[in-house]
Design a protein around this motif. Structure first.
Motif, PDB file in Angstrom:
ATOM      1  N   PHE A   1     -36.299  47.500  15.482  1.00  0.00           N
ATOM      2  CA  PHE A   1     -35.510  46.604  14.769  1.00  0.00           C
ATOM      3  C   PHE A   1     -35.924  46.187  13.474  1.00  0.00           C
ATOM      4  N   TYR A   2     -34.920  46.142  12.602  1.00  0.00           N
ATOM      5  CA  TYR A   2     -35.161  45.648  11.241  1.00  0.00           C
ATOM      6  C   TYR A   2     -34.626  44.430  10.849  1.00  0.00           C
ATOM      7  N   GLY A   3     -35.269  43.475  10.456  1.00  0.00           N
ATOM      8  CA  GLY A   3     -34.556  42.171  10.195  1.00  0.00           C
ATOM      9  C   GLY A   3     -35.569  40.942  10.227  1.00  0.00           C
ATOM     10  N   LYS A   4     -36.205  40.545   9.044  1.00  0.00           N
ATOM     11  CA  LYS A   4     -37.407  39.592   9.306  1.00  0.00           C
ATOM     12  C   LYS A   4     -36.926  38.288   9.809  1.00  0.00           C
ATOM     13  N   GLU A   5     -35.784  37.742   9.585  1.00  0.00           N
ATOM     14  CA  GLU A   5     -35.479  36.419   9.971  1.00  0.00           C
ATOM     15  C   GLU A   5     -35.085  36.444  11.399  1.00  0.00           C
ATOM     16  N   ILE A   6     -34.328  37.327  11.855  1.00  0.00           N
ATOM     17  CA  ILE A   6     -34.138  37.581  13.354  1.00  0.00           C
ATOM     18  C   ILE A   6     -35.318  37.460  14.054  1.00  0.00           C
ATOM     19  N   LEU A   7     -36.133  38.535  13.616  1.00  0.00           N
ATOM     20  CA  LEU A   7     -37.666  38.856  14.559  1.00  0.00           C
ATOM     21  C   LEU A   7     -38.209  37.429  14.439  1.00  0.00           C
ATOM     22  N   GLU A   8     -38.186  36.573  13.322  1.00  0.00           N
ATOM     23  CA  GLU A   8     -39.144  35.249  13.422  1.00  0.00           C
ATOM     24  C   GLU A   8     -38.491  34.331  14.202  1.00  0.00           C
ATOM     25  N   MET A   9     -37.191  34.236  14.190  1.00  0.00           N
ATOM     26  CA  MET A   9     -36.537  33.249  15.028  1.00  0.00           C
ATOM     27  C   MET A   9     -36.856  33.824  16.804  1.00  0.00           C
ATOM     28  N   ALA A  10     -36.546  35.101  16.897  1.00  0.00           N
ATOM     29  CA  ALA A  10     -36.893  35.350  18.375  1.00  0.00           C
ATOM     30  C   ALA A  10     -38.204  35.391  18.779  1.00  0.00           C
ATOM     31  N   MET A  11     -39.203  35.572  17.906  1.00  0.00           N
ATOM     32  CA  MET A  11     -40.483  35.457  18.378  1.00  0.00           C
ATOM     33  C   MET A  11     -40.974  34.103  18.335  1.00  0.00           C
ATOM     34  N   ALA A  12     -40.645  33.072  17.552  1.00  0.00           N
ATOM     35  CA  ALA A  12     -40.698  31.651  17.820  1.00  0.00           C
ATOM     36  C   ALA A  12     -40.170  31.100  18.990  1.00  0.00           C
ATOM     37  N   ALA A  13     -39.080  31.481  19.362  1.00  0.00           N
ATOM     38  CA  ALA A  13     -38.341  31.067  20.653  1.00  0.00           C
ATOM     39  C   ALA A  13     -39.312  31.446  21.888  1.00  0.00           C
ATOM     40  N   LEU A  14     -39.855  32.684  21.952  1.00  0.00           N
ATOM     41  CA  LEU A  14     -40.341  33.216  23.101  1.00  0.00           C
ATOM     42  C   LEU A  14     -41.804  32.546  23.137  1.00  0.00           C
ATOM     43  N   LEU A  15     -42.470  32.566  22.116  1.00  0.00           N
ATOM     44  CA  LEU A  15     -43.779  32.155  22.055  1.00  0.00           C
ATOM     45  C   LEU A  15     -43.849  30.657  22.684  1.00  0.00           C
ATOM     46  N   GLN A  16     -42.877  29.925  22.435  1.00  0.00           N
ATOM     47  CA  GLN A  16     -42.757  28.413  22.720  1.00  0.00           C
ATOM     48  C   GLN A  16     -42.272  28.299  24.207  1.00  0.00           C
ATOM     49  N   GLY A  17     -41.878  29.346  24.919  1.00  0.00           N
ATOM     50  CA  GLY A  17     -41.671  29.116  26.193  1.00  0.00           C
ATOM     51  C   GLY A  17     -40.182  29.444  26.510  1.00  0.00           C
ATOM     52  N   SER A  18     -39.368  29.387  25.533  1.00  0.00           N
ATOM     53  CA  SER A  18     -38.031  29.462  25.967  1.00  0.00           C
ATOM     54  C   SER A  18     -37.430  30.936  26.230  1.00  0.00           C
ATOM     55  N   ASN A  19     -36.108  30.899  26.673  1.00  0.00           N
ATOM     56  CA  ASN A  19     -35.499  32.362  27.222  1.00  0.00           C
ATOM     57  C   ASN A  19     -34.511  32.241  25.948  1.00  0.00           C
ATOM     58  N   LEU A  20     -34.244  33.517  25.644  1.00  0.00           N
ATOM     59  CA  LEU A  20     -33.153  33.731  24.534  1.00  0.00           C
ATOM     60  C   LEU A  20     -31.898  34.646  24.769  1.00  0.00           C
TER      61      LEU A  20
END
Length: 305
Positions: free
Chosen positions: A45-64
């Motif tokens: 998957f290529y897309g810096k902004e989307i990756l950062e948003m997804a990673m932050a969401a999962l790291l803080q315990g949320s589902n996506l």
């Protein structure tokens, strides 16, 4: 650094997020019995902004929840996230027959006694897996009731007739959905509130080139321009409702290139991967004309590779 995280570094993803993903992997080791469920995705998957948003969401315990049109990379992103976080993944595709027993489990007779045959959601909860709910907006009421309980902030699942289980701290769920497909419906507010939502953007020319180059590094520049141009033309036509999204198929495009690499003429390969997926005769003519403007009929393998 692991291969999965080097890929993030190459895209200049925030070092702070990469460090936290690395810490997450160390904090939650995976049991040997389910290591075979950790698999490297075929398409990055290529897309810096989307990756950062997804990673932050999962790291803080949320589902996506990943929303967006066809060929925006929702499932590709979900696969890549499970790989990056080093988690066993379970793909649950929703359809009219998906019910609570197929998600949590059902009774079976084994060793002369009734036992629970665990479903994907149960196993995911136990093992700290990443569960991918594919086409979550096709979930019927029975299955949706399981989702409400599973995704709740209390992170517990009540199994009727058995014990109540707590979700492993590494367990996350990623839902994907397309609007407008047959059998889909709006998600209710209570279910949506259990997710952080990312609206996936259309695939850009730059990222499409990276995907093609990843799978076929030997492709010639002119051929790469032609195949990229064809996909983007289809994307524009679909956005303008001139054609349906049936022919807008990234897997089909990559499959066509694979057939060319084997030795099939490019025009015939694209017919299989793109043109013939439009079943309406008028739409098929439009797609065929688009293909002819990009992929000459006299091209051979040598024109592409």
């Amino acid at each position: 650094m692991q291969k999965e995280l080097q890929f993030l570094e190459e895209q200049e993803v925030s070092p702070v997020l990469i460090e936290q993903v690395e810490a997450f992997r160390k904090e939650y080791p995976v049991h040997e019995a389910v290591r075979n469920r950790i698999s490297e995705p075929k398409i990055p998957f290529y897309g810096k902004e989307i990756l950062e948003m997804a990673m932050a969401a999962l790291l803080q315990g949320s589902n996506l929840l990943l929303t967006g049109g066809k060929a925006t990379g929702k499932n590709i992103l979900a696969e890549n996230l499970a790989w990056m976080f080093g988690r066993p993944s379970y793909n649950i595709s929703f359809n009219v027959n998906t019910d609570s027993s197929s998600l949590i489990g059902t009774d079976t007779f084994r060793n002369n006694e009734v036992q629970l045959r665990k479903g994907s959601v149960y196993r995911c909860a136990e093992e700290g897996g990443f569960g991918v709910f594919d086409e979550i907006n096709m979930a019927k009421n029975d299955a949706a009731s399981v989702l409400h309980a599973t995704l709740d902030y209390r992170r517990m699942i009540d199994v009727p007739g058995y014990e109540r289980i707590e979700l492993h701290p590494a367990t996350r769920f990623i839902g994907t959905m397309n609007y407008g497909y047959a059998g889909t419906r709006e998600l209710n507010e209570a279910l949506v509130s259990r997710f952080l939502v990312i609206d996936m953007p259309e695939l850009s020319k730059e990222n499409l080139r990276k995907i093609i180059r990843h799978d076929y590094p030997g492709i010639k520049e002119a051929a790469e321009d032609a195949f990229c141009g064809l996909f983007l033309d289809l994307q524009t036509k679909a956005q303008n409702s001139e054609i349906s999204t049936k022919a807008l198929d990234l897997r089909g495009l990559l499959g066509s290139l694979g057939a060319v690499e084997i030795g099939l003429p490019p025009y015939q390969a694209v017919q299989m991967g793109i043109t013939n997926k439009a079943f309406d005769i008028f739409e098929k003519e439009i797609v065929s004309d688009m293909v002819m403007t990009r992929i000459p009929e006299d091209w051979t393998k040598e024109n592409v590779f």
